[in-house]
Design a protein around this motif. Structure first.
Motif, short mmCIF file in Angstrom:
data_model
loop_
_atom_site.label_atom_id
_atom_site.label_comp_id
_atom_site.label_asym_id
_atom_site.label_seq_id
_atom_site.Cartn_x
_atom_site.Cartn_y
_atom_site.Cartn_z
N GLU A 1 91.45 13.67 -14.84
CA GLU A 1 91.51 15.05 -14.36
C GLU A 1 90.23 15.79 -14.75
OE1 GLU A 1 93.95 19.23 -15.19
OE2 GLU A 1 94.79 17.33 -15.92
N MET A 2 89.80 15.62 -16.00
CA MET A 2 88.60 16.30 -16.48
C MET A 2 87.36 15.87 -15.69
SD MET A 2 86.72 15.76 -20.14
CE MET A 2 85.86 14.33 -19.49
N LYS A 3 87.23 14.58 -15.44
CA LYS A 3 86.03 14.05 -14.79
C LYS A 3 85.95 14.44 -13.32
CE LYS A 3 85.57 10.21 -18.02
NZ LYS A 3 85.73 8.74 -18.25
N ASN A 4 87.05 14.86 -12.74
CA ASN A 4 87.05 15.29 -11.33
C ASN A 4 86.71 16.76 -11.17
OD1 ASN A 4 87.64 12.86 -10.03
ND2 ASN A 4 89.83 13.08 -10.42
N LEU A 5 86.48 17.45 -12.28
CA LEU A 5 86.19 18.89 -12.23
C LEU A 5 84.75 19.16 -11.84
CD1 LEU A 5 87.84 20.10 -15.57
CD2 LEU A 5 88.68 20.54 -13.27
N ASP A 6 84.53 20.28 -11.19
CA ASP A 6 83.20 20.86 -11.04
C ASP A 6 83.02 21.81 -12.21
OD1 ASP A 6 80.87 22.18 -10.47
OD2 ASP A 6 81.52 22.94 -8.51
N PRO A 7 82.14 21.51 -13.18
CA PRO A 7 82.03 22.35 -14.37
C PRO A 7 81.44 23.73 -14.10
CG PRO A 7 80.33 20.68 -14.38
CD PRO A 7 81.25 20.35 -13.24
N ASP B 1 88.20 19.88 -23.41
CA ASP B 1 87.03 20.75 -23.43
C ASP B 1 85.93 20.15 -24.30
OD1 ASP B 1 88.39 22.64 -21.89
OD2 ASP B 1 88.95 23.88 -23.61
N ALA B 2 86.33 19.63 -25.47
CA ALA B 2 85.37 19.04 -26.40
C ALA B 2 84.68 17.83 -25.77
CB ALA B 2 86.08 18.64 -27.69
N ALA B 3 85.46 16.95 -25.15
CA ALA B 3 84.89 15.76 -24.51
C ALA B 3 84.03 16.14 -23.32
CB ALA B 3 86.02 14.82 -24.08
N GLN B 4 84.47 17.13 -22.56
CA GLN B 4 83.71 17.56 -21.39
C GLN B 4 82.36 18.15 -21.81
OE1 GLN B 4 85.74 20.39 -18.89
NE2 GLN B 4 84.16 20.39 -17.32
N LEU B 5 82.37 18.95 -22.86
CA LEU B 5 81.11 19.51 -23.35
C LEU B 5 80.16 18.40 -23.77
CD1 LEU B 5 79.20 21.72 -24.29
CD2 LEU B 5 80.50 21.84 -26.44
N ALA B 6 80.66 17.40 -24.47
CA ALA B 6 79.80 16.28 -24.89
C ALA B 6 79.16 15.61 -23.68
CB ALA B 6 80.60 15.27 -25.69
N GLY B 7 79.94 15.43 -22.62
CA GLY B 7 79.40 14.83 -21.41
C GLY B 7 78.34 15.70 -20.76
#
Length: 319
Positions: free
Chosen positions: A33-39, A158-164
């Motif tokens: 779900e996170m990886k499919n987001l447009d940040p 959120d933490a993992a997404q920020l790292a990416g």
């Protein structure tokens, strides 16, 4: 600490709380779900600036459409790709003053400090149906709903997404990113390194959000964990649903994520900690399968630990 184990027992302790049978599937679906987001990344200059670093307010869109705020500091004179460190703050707090973070730019690193969604006076929002922030109650938020509604599921992502996001920046060497934090920040350090396997180094200090069943058995009603006992008192006074409740909490129990970590870990534990019992911290440490070390403060609690910032400086020195 009263009612705690001996240090020798803690060094062998692997946790009391359960791990849901579909735990790994739960997090793989969450990451998808996170990886499919447009940040919808937005970076703008902050009002605070220095002559050797550029300071920015960075915003991105996390799961459930929440806008997450990050303090971003970039050294001015470093043109090549360079290391980065990410910090997560304590429970009910926010990332503090810019001036406290300039040490990283001074050594040629970029710095990122994430405000947890909806907490205290931070600038990250929590799209939970109300405006404004909250001080407590985050562990049990969503506990009466589906496991996908748990508040900390979103914060871990959120933490993992920020790292990416950090690793994709042109100025950052994606192979030289470290994470650290105290208490809740320590828990997010564990979660981030577990969910983003490219993290190189992680330094959690007395991590929160671990081994909830063990916590509930201890006499620490005045700590941030008190909301679990309060949840039982108000919604399940006879503990008829205890098994289901702890099974649901297992999804956001960082000890269950620890084995996924590939980064080198330097953990810090204070043996007299009345807020995050040291046994619950050892439940994390003893499940780590990566290169690891632990610093033990025998006479300290949930407080400032002398020398720890210097140890972190040295630990991140070879990112």
């Amino acid at each position: 600490m009263l009612f705690e184990m001996s240090l020798d027992e803690m060094k062998k302790y692997s946790g009391s709380s359960p791990k849901a049978d579909d735990f790994d599937q739960y997090w793989e679906e969450a990451l998808a779900e996170m990886k499919n987001l447009d940040p919808e990344l937005k970076i703008k200059h902050s009002d605070f600036q220095t002559d050797f670093a550029e300071c920015y307010d960075l915003y991105f869109t996390g799961v459930k459409d929440a806008r997450i705020h990050v303090k971003y500091i970039k050294p001015k004179k470093i043109k090549e790709k360079h290391p980065a460190v990410i910090e997560f703050h304590g429970y009910g707090c926010k990332i503090e003053d810019w001036a406290d973070k300039l040490q990283f730019a001074a050594r040629g690193y970029s710095y990122f400090g994430m405000d947890c969604r909806g907490q205290n006076a931070g600038y990250s929002e929590d799209r939970g149906g109300v405006s404004g922030n909250t001080r407590n109650g985050h562990i049990i938020r969503g506990l009466a709903d589906k496991a996908e509604k748990l508040y900390y599921r979103n914060v871990f992502l959120d933490a993992a997404q920020l790292a990416g996001i950090v690793m994709e920046m042109d100025s950052v060497d994606q192979n030289r990113v470290g994470v650290f934090g105290y208490s809740q920040g320590g828990a997010l350090t564990v979660a981030c390194a577990a969910l983003e396997p490219r993290i190189k180094k992680a330094a959690p200090v007395y991590p929160f959000l671990s081994d909830y069943k063990r916590v509930n058995q201890l006499d620490i009603d005045n700590s941030a964990y008190a909301e679990i006992k309060d949840f039982f008192r108000k919604y399940d006074p006879l503990h008829n649903k205890e098994k289901d409740i702890f099974n649901k909490l297992s999804y956001i129990d960082v000890q269950n994520l620890a084995a996924r970590i590939k980064a080198e870990v330097l953990m810090t534990t204070a043996i007299a900690d009345p807020v995050c019992p040291p046994s619950t911290q050892f439940a994390i440490y003893n499940k780590l399968k990566c290169k690891k070390d632990i610093i033990i403060y025998p006479d300290f609690g949930h407080e400032d630990l002398p020398g720890i910032r210097d140890r972190h400086y040295q630990f991140f020195n070879d990112l």
